[in-house]
Design a protein around this motif. Structure first.
Motif, PDB file in Angstrom:
ATOM      1  N   GLU A 197       0.839  -1.182   0.000  1.00 29.22           N
ATOM      2  CA  GLU A 197       0.000   0.000   0.000  1.00 29.22           C
ATOM      3  C   GLU A 197       0.882   1.244   0.000  1.00 29.22           C
ATOM      4  OE1 GLU A 197      -2.691   2.200  -0.662  1.00 29.22           O
ATOM      5  OE2 GLU A 197      -3.649   0.350   0.019  1.00 29.22           O
ATOM      6  N   LEU A 198       0.841   2.010  -1.080  1.00 30.27           N
ATOM      7  CA  LEU A 198       1.681   3.185  -1.213  1.00 30.27           C
ATOM      8  C   LEU A 198       0.882   4.478  -1.332  1.00 30.27           C
ATOM      9  CD1 LEU A 198       4.216   1.837  -3.885  1.00 30.27           C
ATOM     10  CD2 LEU A 198       4.470   1.811  -1.398  1.00 30.27           C
ATOM     11  N   VAL A 199      -0.264   4.407  -1.970  1.00 32.65           N
ATOM     12  CA  VAL A 199      -0.965   5.623  -2.359  1.00 32.65           C
ATOM     13  C   VAL A 199      -1.716   6.249  -1.196  1.00 32.65           C
ATOM     14  CG1 VAL A 199      -2.624   6.628  -3.965  1.00 32.65           C
ATOM     15  CG2 VAL A 199      -1.179   4.730  -4.699  1.00 32.65           C
ATOM     16  N   SER A 200      -2.489   5.442  -0.481  1.00 37.64           N
ATOM     17  CA  SER A 200      -3.326   6.000   0.581  1.00 37.64           C
ATOM     18  C   SER A 200      -2.539   6.745   1.655  1.00 37.64           C
ATOM     19  CB  SER A 200      -4.166   4.884   1.221  1.00 37.64           C
ATOM     20  OG  SER A 200      -5.120   4.404   0.305  1.00 37.64           O
ATOM     21  N   PRO A 201      -1.383   6.248   2.106  1.00 40.39           N
ATOM     22  CA  PRO A 201      -0.628   7.026   3.098  1.00 40.39           C
ATOM     23  C   PRO A 201      -0.224   8.414   2.606  1.00 40.39           C
ATOM     24  CG  PRO A 201       0.163   4.764   3.049  1.00 40.39           C
ATOM     25  CD  PRO A 201      -0.771   4.907   1.889  1.00 40.39           C
ATOM     26  N   ILE A 202       0.096   8.522   1.320  1.00 38.36           N
ATOM     27  CA  ILE A 202       0.474   9.836   0.785  1.00 38.36           C
ATOM     28  C   ILE A 202      -0.742  10.753   0.724  1.00 38.36           C
ATOM     29  CG2 ILE A 202       1.339  11.036  -1.259  1.00 38.36           C
ATOM     30  CD1 ILE A 202       3.129   8.638  -1.772  1.00 38.36           C
ATOM     31  N   ILE A 203      -1.874  10.218   0.290  1.00 36.14           N
ATOM     32  CA  ILE A 203      -3.105  11.012   0.274  1.00 36.14           C
ATOM     33  C   ILE A 203      -3.471  11.437   1.687  1.00 36.14           C
ATOM     34  CG2 ILE A 203      -5.557  11.011  -0.286  1.00 36.14           C
ATOM     35  CD1 ILE A 203      -3.828  11.052  -2.744  1.00 36.14           C
ATOM     36  N   ASP A 204      -3.358  10.509   2.630  1.00 38.09           N
ATOM     37  CA  ASP A 204      -3.661  10.832   4.032  1.00 38.09           C
ATOM     38  C   ASP A 204      -2.795  11.988   4.524  1.00 38.09           C
ATOM     39  OD1 ASP A 204      -5.536   8.846   4.144  1.00 38.09           O
ATOM     40  OD2 ASP A 204      -4.308   7.430   5.290  1.00 38.09           O
TER      41      ASP A 204
END
Length: 277
Positions: A197-204
């Protein structure tokens, strides 16, 4: 809102932020590129995370410095082959840091310095090169542009694009469009390749920072503090653009430009439009 367009439409439920990148940089490289020790000089947390992810997909584990002073301190501790140098950072910026590097280190010990900036005008590029930077990347950064810049620095031909990764380039899009999907698409492709999982942490992280950026702009406007207003607008512009939030980045650019000229009239309305975005 950005949350609806990016998170709900593209990602679904966001997950908690992932672990911090490890501090020790590896020289092991893949993807047909030579081994390099890389330092990312960048104050924006969202852009730090994206840069580290892009480099990781190229086989590199990089170190991070948050401003020019940290960059110089890192260079005094160890040698780096490449610095990805953000130009506009709080404290000592990338231009001044580059000048000091050129003054302090002999040519055969200096790293290859790649300017990374959201200011894409010709005069901005010339300012970077005249300060002693060796190459130039425009934000938002795409994987294949980064690979090409690293290859130019090492004097090698760029290998073929990574399997499963589109060869999109950073051609400009219509800034009136609210959202450009190619930057999120890039992260999703990297996520699919890695199985993590890479994308959601950046969006968060972006969503968590947004209220603070709005507050910084509001306080700087109330105090007519041009310097801090410009820094806050620039930082918000950079992280939004890296995630494809075109209209948000355009509003921030307007605020940054007006703040630099101390044109305070009408700023409250523009800030309101930014908050609605």
């Amino acid at each position: 809102t950005i949350r609806c367009r990016v998170v709900d439409n593209l990602l679904g439920e966001a997950s908690p932020a992932g672990p911090r990148a490890r501090e020790g940089a590896s020289t092991a490289a893949g993807s047909g590129l030579p081994p390099l020790r890389i330092l990312v000089a960048e104050d924006n947390a969202v852009n730090q995370k994206v840069a580290l992810l892009l480099l990781q997909q190229l086989g590199y584990a990089a170190d991070v410095a948050a401003d020019g002073e940290e960059t110089l301190a890192a260079l005094r501790r160890q040698r780096y082959d490449v610095i990805l140098m953000d130009v506009q950072m709080p404290g000592m910026d990338g231009i001044e840091a580059t000048r000091r590097i050129r003054n302090e280190w002999p040519a055969d010990e200096r790293p290859w310095i790649i300017a990374v900036t959201a200011n894409a005008l010709r005069e901005d590029r010339e300012t970077c090169l005249s300060a002693g930077m060796d190459d130039y990347l425009s934000k938002p950064v795409l994987l294949e542009d980064l690979r090409a810049a690293l290859c130019r620095g090492m004097g090698t031909a760029a290998p073929a694009p990574l399997s499963g990764t589109s060869a999109a380039t950073s051609a400009p899009t219509n800034a009136d469009e609210s959202f450009d999907p190619k930057y999120i698409d890039q992260l999703q492709q990297l996520q699919a390749r890695s199985g993590r999982e890479l994308v959601s942490p950046i969006i968060d992280r972006f969503l968590a920072e947004a209220p603070r950026r709005i507050e910084e702009l509001t306080l700087a406007l109330a105090a007519k503090d041009s310097r801090n207003f410009v820094l806050a607008a620039h930082a918000f512009k950079g992280s939004g653009a890296q995630l494809g939030a075109c209209r948000l980045a355009k509003i921030c650019l307007d605020l940054e430009t007006r703040g630099g000229r101390a044109e305070w009239s009408g700023m409250e309305e523009i800030l309101g439009a930014l908050e609605s975005e």
